[in-house]
Design a protein around this motif. Sequence first.
Motif, short mmCIF file in Angstrom:
data_model
loop_
_atom_site.label_atom_id
_atom_site.label_comp_id
_atom_site.label_asym_id
_atom_site.label_seq_id
_atom_site.Cartn_x
_atom_site.Cartn_y
_atom_site.Cartn_z
N VAL A 69 -3.75 14.53 0.82
CA VAL A 69 -4.32 13.42 0.26
C VAL A 69 -3.30 12.67 -0.80
O VAL A 69 -3.30 11.26 -0.58
CB VAL A 69 -5.74 13.76 -0.36
N ASP A 70 -2.75 13.35 -1.56
CA ASP A 70 -1.74 12.61 -2.67
C ASP A 70 -0.86 12.01 -1.86
O ASP A 70 -0.18 11.01 -2.40
CB ASP A 70 -1.46 13.85 -3.51
N ILE A 71 -0.08 12.80 -1.13
CA ILE A 71 0.93 11.80 -0.19
C ILE A 71 0.30 10.62 0.33
O ILE A 71 1.20 9.87 0.27
CB ILE A 71 1.45 13.00 0.79
N CYS A 72 -0.77 10.68 0.99
CA CYS A 72 -1.19 9.39 1.71
C CYS A 72 -1.45 8.39 0.67
O CYS A 72 -0.99 7.29 0.72
CB CYS A 72 -2.37 9.77 2.49
N ILE A 73 -2.01 8.82 -0.54
CA ILE A 73 -2.17 7.68 -1.42
C ILE A 73 -0.75 7.41 -2.03
O ILE A 73 -0.69 5.87 -2.25
CB ILE A 73 -3.15 8.67 -2.58
N GLY A 74 -0.05 8.03 -2.11
CA GLY A 74 1.41 7.55 -2.76
C GLY A 74 1.89 6.68 -1.77
O GLY A 74 2.54 5.68 -2.20
N ILE A 75 1.81 7.00 -0.49
CA ILE A 75 2.46 6.07 0.41
C ILE A 75 1.82 4.77 0.61
O ILE A 75 2.58 3.76 0.70
CB ILE A 75 2.52 6.99 1.78
N TYR A 76 0.53 4.87 0.60
CA TYR A 76 -0.27 3.49 0.51
C TYR A 76 -0.03 2.76 -0.68
O TYR A 76 0.47 1.32 -0.30
CB TYR A 76 -1.74 3.74 0.69
N ARG A 77 0.06 3.19 -1.71
CA ARG A 77 0.35 2.49 -2.89
C ARG A 77 1.75 1.95 -2.82
O ARG A 77 1.97 0.91 -3.52
CB ARG A 77 -0.02 3.48 -4.21
N GLY A 78 2.64 2.81 -2.36
CA GLY A 78 3.96 2.33 -2.26
C GLY A 78 4.21 0.91 -1.48
O GLY A 78 4.87 0.28 -1.60
N LYS A 79 3.58 1.12 -0.46
CA LYS A 79 3.43 0.04 0.64
C LYS A 79 3.05 -1.32 -0.01
O LYS A 79 3.42 -2.57 0.02
CB LYS A 79 3.01 0.33 2.03
N LYS A 80 1.70 -1.08 -0.65
CA LYS A 80 1.01 -2.41 -1.37
C LYS A 80 1.85 -2.68 -2.39
O LYS A 80 2.04 -3.92 -2.59
CB LYS A 80 -0.37 -1.37 -1.82
N GLU A 81 2.67 -2.00 -3.14
CA GLU A 81 3.45 -2.36 -4.37
C GLU A 81 4.67 -3.24 -3.65
O GLU A 81 4.96 -4.35 -4.32
CB GLU A 81 3.81 -1.28 -5.39
N ARG A 82 5.39 -2.73 -2.63
CA ARG A 82 6.49 -3.32 -2.20
C ARG A 82 5.94 -4.81 -1.63
O ARG A 82 6.51 -5.83 -1.69
CB ARG A 82 6.85 -2.67 -0.81
N ALA A 83 4.67 -5.06 -0.96
CA ALA A 83 4.12 -6.02 -0.52
C ALA A 83 4.00 -7.17 -1.61
O ALA A 83 4.37 -8.41 -1.45
CB ALA A 83 3.06 -5.86 0.49
N VAL A 84 3.44 -6.63 -2.82
CA VAL A 84 3.29 -7.49 -3.78
C VAL A 84 4.68 -8.11 -4.48
O VAL A 84 4.75 -9.22 -4.79
CB VAL A 84 2.55 -6.80 -4.83
N ARG A 85 5.59 -7.17 -4.56
CA ARG A 85 6.90 -7.55 -5.07
C ARG A 85 7.65 -8.59 -4.13
O ARG A 85 7.91 -9.51 -4.50
CB ARG A 85 7.80 -6.39 -5.11
N GLU A 86 7.38 -8.40 -2.88
CA GLU A 86 8.06 -9.65 -1.97
C GLU A 86 7.52 -10.81 -2.04
O GLU A 86 7.83 -11.90 -1.88
CB GLU A 86 8.07 -8.75 -0.41
N LYS A 87 6.08 -10.83 -2.32
CA LYS A 87 5.24 -11.86 -2.33
C LYS A 87 5.71 -12.77 -3.64
O LYS A 87 6.03 -13.89 -3.40
CB LYS A 87 3.87 -11.77 -2.62
N ILE A 88 5.71 -11.99 -4.76
CA ILE A 88 6.13 -12.55 -6.08
C ILE A 88 7.57 -12.93 -5.93
O ILE A 88 7.87 -14.31 -6.26
CB ILE A 88 5.84 -11.60 -7.17
#
Length: 204
Positions: A69-88
């Motif tokens: 569960v921790d691994i999945c949460i980390g991967i999900y948050r990592g993808k979400k943060e990358r998407a935000v960075r690319e947008k900004i």
Amino acid sequence: MACRNRPAPAFTVAVGIGIVVSGVVFYLGLSYYSKVTFAGLGEISRSSAEFSNMMTTAVALLIVLMGCVDICIGIYRGKKERAVREKIWGLTSEGGVSPREFLDACDVLRTRGDFTGVYVIHNKTKDMYYVGQSARVVGRLIQHLTGCGNGDVYADYKYGDDFELNVVSLRESGYDSLDALERDTIAAYDAYGRGYNRTRGNRN
């Protein structure tokens, strides 16, 4: 109110992997211990060993599941943060201007009308960022460059460090909330971790 600190996605994934490994080691260790302890004993002891193994397996599976569960949460948050960075980064990809260029043009900018949004002040000498928000971005940037804003930014500016300025209009950003735009911009430029910002931004 500033955002609460959260562990980085990579750290969350690493913790998850550690938990999974711990679960596997726990299972193998107790299984070996049970096999050695109950070997050659009677029927009752063998029944106890089977029950012990069953409980060990259940606990080990629970630990491994928690790690996954921790691994999945980390991967999900990592993808979400990358998407935000690319947008900004996409919103500020056209490049900024020097403080001198900005001050020379500020009268023209004010004539066209000040605007609500965020601004990014980049100390190119130290590769540090400061991100702020304002209902009048042009006026607020002028304050920073004349000693009425962030003291650390102004000190480095007066010392002679090379700076670049960039702005993002709230209306053209796709964001509904100025606080959300500021938070994501601070995160995208790591202005809290390695920059001048002392908070991660306001949370409404």
